[in-house]
Design a protein around this motif. Structure first.
Motif, PDB file in Angstrom:
ATOM      1  N   GLU A  30      48.805  24.982  42.687  1.00 35.76           N
ATOM      2  CA  GLU A  30      48.510  23.714  43.358  1.00 35.76           C
ATOM      3  C   GLU A  30      47.868  23.903  44.726  1.00 35.76           C
ATOM      4  OE1 GLU A  30      51.482  20.690  43.137  1.00 35.76           O
ATOM      5  OE2 GLU A  30      51.894  21.140  41.042  1.00 35.76           O
ATOM      6  N   GLU A  31      48.109  25.010  45.378  1.00 33.68           N
ATOM      7  CA  GLU A  31      47.464  25.290  46.660  1.00 33.68           C
ATOM      8  C   GLU A  31      45.953  25.476  46.463  1.00 33.68           C
ATOM      9  OE1 GLU A  31      47.201  25.811  50.808  1.00 33.68           O
ATOM     10  OE2 GLU A  31      48.771  24.972  49.554  1.00 33.68           O
ATOM     11  N   VAL A  32      45.564  26.057  45.341  1.00 35.47           N
ATOM     12  CA  VAL A  32      44.148  26.237  45.015  1.00 35.47           C
ATOM     13  C   VAL A  32      43.552  24.918  44.527  1.00 35.47           C
ATOM     14  CG1 VAL A  32      42.502  27.409  43.487  1.00 35.47           C
ATOM     15  CG2 VAL A  32      44.435  28.691  44.464  1.00 35.47           C
ATOM     16  N   THR A  33      44.205  24.268  43.597  1.00 40.28           N
ATOM     17  CA  THR A  33      43.616  23.089  42.949  1.00 40.28           C
ATOM     18  C   THR A  33      43.609  21.848  43.826  1.00 40.28           C
ATOM     19  OG1 THR A  33      45.695  22.475  41.864  1.00 40.28           O
ATOM     20  CG2 THR A  33      44.196  23.949  40.655  1.00 40.28           C
ATOM     21  N   ARG A  34      44.371  21.850  44.917  1.00 40.14           N
ATOM     22  CA  ARG A  34      44.328  20.679  45.812  1.00 40.14           C
ATOM     23  C   ARG A  34      42.931  20.507  46.397  1.00 40.14           C
ATOM     24  NH1 ARG A  34      44.246  21.585  51.162  1.00 40.14           N
ATOM     25  NH2 ARG A  34      44.732  23.695  51.855  1.00 40.14           N
ATOM     26  N   LEU A  35      42.148  21.580  46.440  1.00 37.49           N
ATOM     27  CA  LEU A  35      40.789  21.537  46.969  1.00 37.49           C
ATOM     28  C   LEU A  35      39.742  21.263  45.889  1.00 37.49           C
ATOM     29  CD1 LEU A  35      41.122  24.662  49.272  1.00 37.49           C
ATOM     30  CD2 LEU A  35      41.287  22.259  49.956  1.00 37.49           C
ATOM     31  N   CYS A  36      40.186  21.151  44.640  1.00 41.87           N
ATOM     32  CA  CYS A  36      39.274  20.972  43.510  1.00 41.87           C
ATOM     33  C   CYS A  36      39.245  19.520  43.057  1.00 41.87           C
ATOM     34  CB  CYS A  36      39.715  21.852  42.338  1.00 41.87           C
ATOM     35  SG  CYS A  36      39.691  23.618  42.712  1.00 41.87           S
ATOM     36  N   MET A  37      38.208  19.158  42.335  1.00 43.81           N
ATOM     37  CA  MET A  37      38.086  17.807  41.801  1.00 43.81           C
ATOM     38  C   MET A  37      38.899  17.634  40.520  1.00 43.81           C
ATOM     39  SD  MET A  37      36.204  16.079  43.825  1.00 43.81           S
ATOM     40  CE  MET A  37      35.331  16.512  45.300  1.00 43.81           C
ATOM     41  N   GLU A  39      42.331  18.466  37.911  1.00 43.52           N
ATOM     42  CA  GLU A  39      43.790  18.525  38.009  1.00 43.52           C
ATOM     43  C   GLU A  39      44.301  19.940  37.742  1.00 43.52           C
ATOM     44  OE1 GLU A  39      45.736  16.114  39.045  1.00 43.52           O
ATOM     45  OE2 GLU A  39      44.197  14.551  39.069  1.00 43.52           O
ATOM     46  N   THR A  40      45.464  20.224  38.272  1.00 43.93           N
ATOM     47  CA  THR A  40      46.142  21.501  38.067  1.00 43.93           C
ATOM     48  C   THR A  40      46.490  21.669  36.588  1.00 43.93           C
ATOM     49  OG1 THR A  40      47.084  21.291  40.277  1.00 43.93           O
ATOM     50  CG2 THR A  40      48.134  22.871  38.806  1.00 43.93           C
ATOM     51  N   TYR A  41      46.256  22.857  36.054  1.00 48.95           N
ATOM     52  CA  TYR A  41      46.608  23.151  34.669  1.00 48.95           C
ATOM     53  C   TYR A  41      48.093  23.462  34.583  1.00 48.95           C
ATOM     54  CZ  TYR A  41      41.856  23.176  32.910  1.00 48.95           C
ATOM     55  OH  TYR A  41      40.605  22.796  32.519  1.00 48.95           O
ATOM     56  N   ARG A  42      48.749  22.886  33.582  1.00 48.63           N
ATOM     57  CA  ARG A  42      50.180  23.085  33.389  1.00 48.63           C
ATOM     58  C   ARG A  42      50.484  23.881  32.122  1.00 48.63           C
ATOM     59  NH1 ARG A  42      51.290  21.793  38.219  1.00 48.63           N
ATOM     60  NH2 ARG A  42      51.044  19.639  38.836  1.00 48.63           N
ATOM     61  N   SER A  43      49.504  24.039  31.254  1.00 48.05           N
ATOM     62  CA  SER A  43      49.741  24.638  29.945  1.00 48.05           C
ATOM     63  C   SER A  43      48.703  25.715  29.636  1.00 48.05           C
ATOM     64  CB  SER A  43      49.675  23.530  28.883  1.00 48.05           C
ATOM     65  OG  SER A  43      49.345  24.022  27.625  1.00 48.05           O
ATOM     66  N   ARG A  44      49.191  26.845  29.188  1.00 49.88           N
ATOM     67  CA  ARG A  44      48.307  27.932  28.772  1.00 49.88           C
ATOM     68  C   ARG A  44      47.431  27.484  27.608  1.00 49.88           C
ATOM     69  NH1 ARG A  44      47.410  32.269  25.621  1.00 49.88           N
ATOM     70  NH2 ARG A  44      47.061  34.288  26.602  1.00 49.88           N
ATOM     71  N   GLU A  45      47.986  26.689  26.705  1.00 47.07           N
ATOM     72  CA  GLU A  45      47.225  26.220  25.545  1.00 47.07           C
ATOM     73  C   GLU A  45      46.067  25.318  25.956  1.00 47.07           C
ATOM     74  OE1 GLU A  45      50.680  26.016  25.738  1.00 47.07           O
ATOM     75  OE2 GLU A  45      50.893  27.864  24.555  1.00 47.07           O
ATOM     76  N   VAL A  46      46.298  24.453  26.933  1.00 44.27           N
ATOM     77  CA  VAL A  46      45.228  23.580  27.438  1.00 44.27           C
ATOM     78  C   VAL A  46      44.153  24.438  28.099  1.00 44.27           C
ATOM     79  CG1 VAL A  46      44.673  21.749  29.085  1.00 44.27           C
ATOM     80  CG2 VAL A  46      46.711  21.556  27.654  1.00 44.27           C
TER      81      VAL A  46
END
Length: 177
Positions: A30-37, A39-46
């Protein structure tokens, strides 16, 4: 540029399914993805589905590698208008590699081949939030020029964002060689 060409240990290559665990290092942080457009990935399958159905088939989406490990991603996206002469650059690097020049080297590598790989490309744009000073420095070190502030330019993660627009022209590349 040849696939996998190295510059100071950083190289760009096509994504492979074996990159999913490395991808999750930054995509689930989340520290990385807060700067991205996105959403944070929660699943390896996704993440695996994204790599297979998006990253691997995208015309210009590369893994940023140190050695053979994917430590980030970089892409060039052309406008939906097929006659467009511009593309938007996007990049992300795992937190462990922040401040080490990895993103800057990846952007330099991307620019060294983008105008050859994408016929008719004349302009690469980078869009950065005003508070993301590190990303602004990455673009500036690569030779991008800040053109201005785009107010209320893009909605992401439930809010409207102001973005600085940076540009790099094909003529800039010729001038820097």
């Amino acid at each position: 540029m040849e696939e996998g060409r190295e510059t100071l240990g950083v190289k760009l290559r096509n994504f492979e399914l074996r990159d999913v665990d490395d991808f999750m290092v930054w995509a689930s942080d989340e520290e990385v993805t807060r700067l991205c457009m996105w959403e944070t990935y929660r699943s390896r399958e996704v993440a695996e589905n994204y790599i297979q159905k998006t990253a691997m088939v995208h015309p210009w989406y590369k893994a940023i590698c140190v050695g053979d490990r994917a430590v980030g991603a970089i892409s060039l996206d052309r406008s939906a208008d097929t006659t467009s002469c511009r593309a938007e650059i996007g990049y992300v690097v795992a937190r462990r590699w922040w401040g080490k020049g990895v993103a800057s080297q990846a952007v330099h590598l991307a620019l060294s081949t983008a105008f050859v790989d994408m016929p008719g490309l004349e302009r690469v744009e980078g869009l950065v939030e005003p508070h993301n000073l590190a990303s602004q420095r990455v673009l500036e070190k690569a030779g991008f020029v800040k053109e201005g502030l785009l107010r209320k330019y893009r909605r992401a993660k439930g809010r409207t964002r102001d973005l600085y627009i940076y540009r790099f022209l094909d003529t800039d590349l010729r001038q820097s060689t």
